[in-house]
Motif scaffolding. Structure first.
Motif, PDB file in Angstrom:
ATOM      1  N   GLY A  81     -10.928 -11.258 -30.569  1.00 17.81           N
ATOM      2  CA  GLY A  81      -9.619 -11.587 -29.780  1.00 17.81           C
ATOM      3  C   GLY A  81      -8.449 -11.912 -30.429  1.00 17.81           C
ATOM      4  N   GLY A  82      -8.471 -11.391 -32.155  1.00 14.05           N
ATOM      5  CA  GLY A  82      -7.408 -11.182 -32.578  1.00 14.05           C
ATOM      6  C   GLY A  82      -7.005 -12.364 -33.764  1.00 14.05           C
ATOM      7  N   THR A  83      -8.232 -12.965 -34.115  1.00 16.83           N
ATOM      8  CA  THR A  83      -8.051 -13.949 -34.999  1.00 16.83           C
ATOM      9  C   THR A  83      -8.455 -13.622 -36.569  1.00 16.83           C
ATOM     10  N   LEU A  84      -7.702 -13.444 -37.523  1.00 13.07           N
ATOM     11  CA  LEU A  84      -8.179 -13.268 -38.872  1.00 13.07           C
ATOM     12  C   LEU A  84      -8.776 -14.393 -39.653  1.00 13.07           C
ATOM     13  N   GLU A 108      -4.209 -16.613 -36.307  1.00 15.75           N
ATOM     14  CA  GLU A 108      -4.304 -16.336 -35.038  1.00 15.75           C
ATOM     15  C   GLU A 108      -3.443 -15.087 -34.387  1.00 15.75           C
ATOM     16  N   ASN A 109      -3.807 -14.571 -33.445  1.00 14.01           N
ATOM     17  CA  ASN A 109      -3.069 -13.529 -32.785  1.00 14.01           C
ATOM     18  C   ASN A 109      -2.633 -12.486 -33.589  1.00 14.01           C
ATOM     19  N   VAL A 110      -3.267 -12.077 -34.513  1.00 16.00           N
ATOM     20  CA  VAL A 110      -2.900 -10.840 -35.430  1.00 16.00           C
ATOM     21  C   VAL A 110      -2.914  -9.443 -34.463  1.00 16.00           C
ATOM     22  N   ILE A 111      -3.744  -9.574 -33.566  1.00 14.36           N
ATOM     23  CA  ILE A 111      -3.573  -8.305 -32.496  1.00 14.36           C
ATOM     24  C   ILE A 111      -3.757  -9.105 -30.990  1.00 14.36           C
ATOM     25  N   LYS A 112      -3.203  -8.280 -30.227  1.00 13.34           N
ATOM     26  CA  LYS A 112      -3.398  -8.768 -28.611  1.00 13.34           C
ATOM     27  C   LYS A 112      -4.709  -8.893 -28.324  1.00 13.34           C
ATOM     28  N   LYS A 113      -4.973  -9.853 -27.282  1.00 14.54           N
ATOM     29  CA  LYS A 113      -6.338  -9.962 -26.921  1.00 14.54           C
ATOM     30  C   LYS A 113      -6.748  -8.959 -25.913  1.00 14.54           C
ATOM     31  N   GLU A 114      -5.740  -8.469 -25.467  1.00 10.72           N
ATOM     32  CA  GLU A 114      -6.097  -7.054 -24.451  1.00 10.72           C
ATOM     33  C   GLU A 114      -6.607  -5.965 -25.321  1.00 10.72           C
ATOM     34  N   THR A 115      -6.132  -5.804 -26.231  1.00 11.05           N
ATOM     35  CA  THR A 115      -6.402  -4.773 -27.469  1.00 11.05           C
ATOM     36  C   THR A 115      -8.079  -5.026 -27.837  1.00 11.05           C
ATOM     37  N   SER A 116      -7.883  -6.266 -28.191  1.00 12.30           N
ATOM     38  CA  SER A 116      -9.425  -6.831 -28.856  1.00 12.30           C
ATOM     39  C   SER A 116     -10.477  -6.364 -27.683  1.00 12.30           C
ATOM     40  N   ASP A 117     -10.126  -6.628 -26.324  1.00 13.74           N
ATOM     41  CA  ASP A 117     -11.195  -6.467 -25.354  1.00 13.74           C
ATOM     42  C   ASP A 117     -11.358  -5.008 -25.094  1.00 13.74           C
TER      43      ASP A 117
END
Length: 587
Positions: free
Chosen positions: A439-442, A468-477
């Protein structure tokens, strides 16, 4: 009359001088006897006291379920006190025989005039008790502890070991030394001016304080599964070594870290067959350092196609690609004056971005890398912390080796897009790809979980940095869905397990120089694909024969997950039909 007067004056001067000196000496004596009485009393006692150390018990190292990975067993230290020895020949004969030491070495220490001389440490308690029964005057037997590893070689390059002084040398043993070592006690014994202990005199004893115990994130069962899988492929492919890391991608807790072959923690200086090959001391030291080296964190490599996960993530983050974008692969791509080939020399033909990931097509990734551009690509590398160390809690971590941004030209950007032309550690890649699927958490990969005192009370819960939020959740999904399709429909199908949705990416990296025809086969996998509980990466160094990651590395992770997923309580899901899989990808 003049002579008498002169003599009187001289006599008066002498008397005054003597009186002054007497007053000074009297004052000094009064100062020492009254003001400095306590200080010199301590010094006087020290002259008549002999101090012996009582070793503290080192703290245990435990896995996440309380299984002992490192403990202690009682041993003894044998010493001699020269002034108390009554029959030196008897002492020399018995000690040299029982301790299996050269007689001249024992004699040298027995005959040395000193307050106390150590003969041998880490003597088994049974043997020390046998020497004690000989009732040798001048021989002291003090209890001590020796580090003991109940599971032998399990996770050896992670746990590390201690030296003869019971202090950590490598691995977690040295990283957590301040918590594990404890505080030694002392025994003060009164002696005569000649150094002979006074019988029945009271001892001043300070009890030792045991070290704290360390609880790890390692799970012994998962570590065993991982080592078994690594050993199997190591032997089958006659590889140089096999590295395998299994981690919780949600919080960075490492379940297992394998550097096969491992070594025996209870005999860490044994080189086996190498010991008999007439090695020089330097060669032996180099061999030992190589044997102890934790390559999962200390060695860098070109990741190859497993890095396409990062490239695809950057492209999605920057809006440089859509799932239905089409690409043509004739088997190569011309970049400036270079012809860079795909692993499929005949080419993949026309394909979508989704199919490009499933096929692990180099031209597709060179194209999307060019769309993103070097600056934005590096921005995404930084978001995923690929320019810095992970901060794992074991010593010896290496950093990445990257081009400077100004040196990244079209050819360098093209090769970097499919994982060549730079080097990172396996753990750096695993950390970055954990952020992609969680989900984008480093997270910070780590072993230490908590510190516990001798009473079993947790005195410290160890915390690690999280971003947190290093990338978007949409990208992760999206990436989770794409990587699941790699296993269910693409090049990672050898990691497929019926009843589980597995995501992953294969890689086959050619080592430098390219003409050497030596490869590192690897696979990164995670499960369940929609809500990952475990992520793993395996690297097989220089396999003999077939070397493709999808062929020989993916089955290793499959074997690991087949054992670990039920163990972690991950339930099987209904099997998807081919229509369901195709529909999911299209959505």
């Amino acid at each position: 009359m003049q002579n008498k007067t002169f003599n009187k004056r001289n006599l008066t001067s002498v008397v005054v001088f003597v009186m002054i000196i007497s007053l000074v000496l009297t004052g000094r004596l009064a100062y020492l006897m009254i003001c400095q009485a306590d200080h010199y009393g301590v010094l006087a006692r020290q002259i008549h006291e002999r101090e012996r150390s009582i070793k503290a018990e080192r703290g245990k190292i435990l896995d996440r379920n309380g299984v002992e990975l490192a403990n202690n067993k009682p041993v003894c230290t044998i010493s001699v006190i020269h002034s108390q020895i009554k029959d030196p020949e008897k002492v020399i004969a018995i000690l040299s025989q029982q301790l299996e030491l050269p007689e001249d070495k024992v004699r040298k220490r027995v005959e040395k005039v000193s307050s106390i001389e150590r003969i041998k440490s880490n003597v088994p308690k049974e043997l020390a008790d046998k020497i004690r029964e000989s009732d040798l005057d001048g021989v002291m037997i003090d209890e001590d502890y020796k580090r003991f590893y109940p599971l032998g070689s399990l996770a050896s390059k992670v746990i590390g070991f201690t030296g003869s002084d019971n202090q950590g040398i490598i691995g977690l043993e040295v990283e957590y030394e301040e918590y594990l070592h404890g505080m030694n006690g002392t025994i003060l014994t009164l002696t005569t001016a000649r150094g002979v202990e006074i019988e029945n005199a009271a001892e001043n004893r300070t009890e030792p304080v045991a070290g704290n115990s360390l609880t790890l994130s390692i799970d012994v069962n998962i570590q065993k599964y991982a080592e078994q899988a690594a050993k199997k492929v190591f032997e089958a492919k006659q590889a140089n070594n096999v590295k395998l890391i299994a981690m919780n991608p949600q919080n960075g807790e490492i379940y297992a870290m394998v550097n096969y072959p491992e070594f025996d923690l209870n005999d860490p200086y044994s080189l086996g067959a190498l010991s008999a090959n007439g090695l020089t001391q330097k060669q032996k030291n180099d061999a030992l350092n190589g044997m102890w080296r934790n390559s999962c964190i200390s060695d860098t490599y070109e990741p190859g196609s497993t890095f396409k996960v990062v490239t695809a993530t950057a492209a999605l983050e920057e809006g440089a690609v859509k799932l239905n974008d089409t690409f043509n692969c004739p088997g190569f791509k011309i970049v400036e004056d270079r012809k860079i080939r795909c692993h499929k020399t005949a080419g993949h033909g026309m394909q979508t971005f989704v199919q490009g990931i499933q096929n692990s097509c180099n031209p597709v990734f060179m194209e999307i890398g060019g769309r993103v551009g070097s600056k934005k690509m590096y921005d995404n590398f930084r978001k995923l912390a690929l320019f810095k160390k992970t901060g794992i809690d074991v010593p010896g971590e290496a950093g990445s080796i990257m081009h400077k941004l100004e040196a990244v030209k079209p050819v360098e950007l093209a090769t970097m897009s499919f994982g060549q032309g730079f080097q990172i550690t396996p753990l750096q890649l695993l950390r970055a790809e954990s952020a992609v699927i969680n989900g984008g958490t480093l997270v910070t990969p780590h072993f230490g979980v908590s510190i516990t005192n001798a009473d079993g009370t947790v005195t410290k819960k160890i915390k690690y940095p999280v971003e947190e939020n290093v990338i978007k959740k949409e990208t992760s999904d999206t990436m989770k869905m794409l990587l699941e399709s790699v296993v269910s429909q693409g090049s990672g199908k050898n990691a497929y397990i019926e009843g589980y949705e597995i995501g992953g990416k294969t890689a086959t990296s050619e080592k430098l120089p390219r003409s050497s025809n030596k490869y590192i086969s690897s696979f990164m996998g995670f499960a369940p694909a929609d809500d990952p509980k475990i992520i793993a990466i395996v690297l097989i160094d220089e396999p003999v024969g077939t070397y493709y990651g999808g062929t020989i590395a993916a089955p290793v992770v499959k074997e690991l997950f087949a054992n670990v997923l039920p163990y972690l309580g991950v339930a099987e899901k209904p099997i998807k039909t081919e229509d369901d899989k195709t529909k999911t990808v299209e959505e």
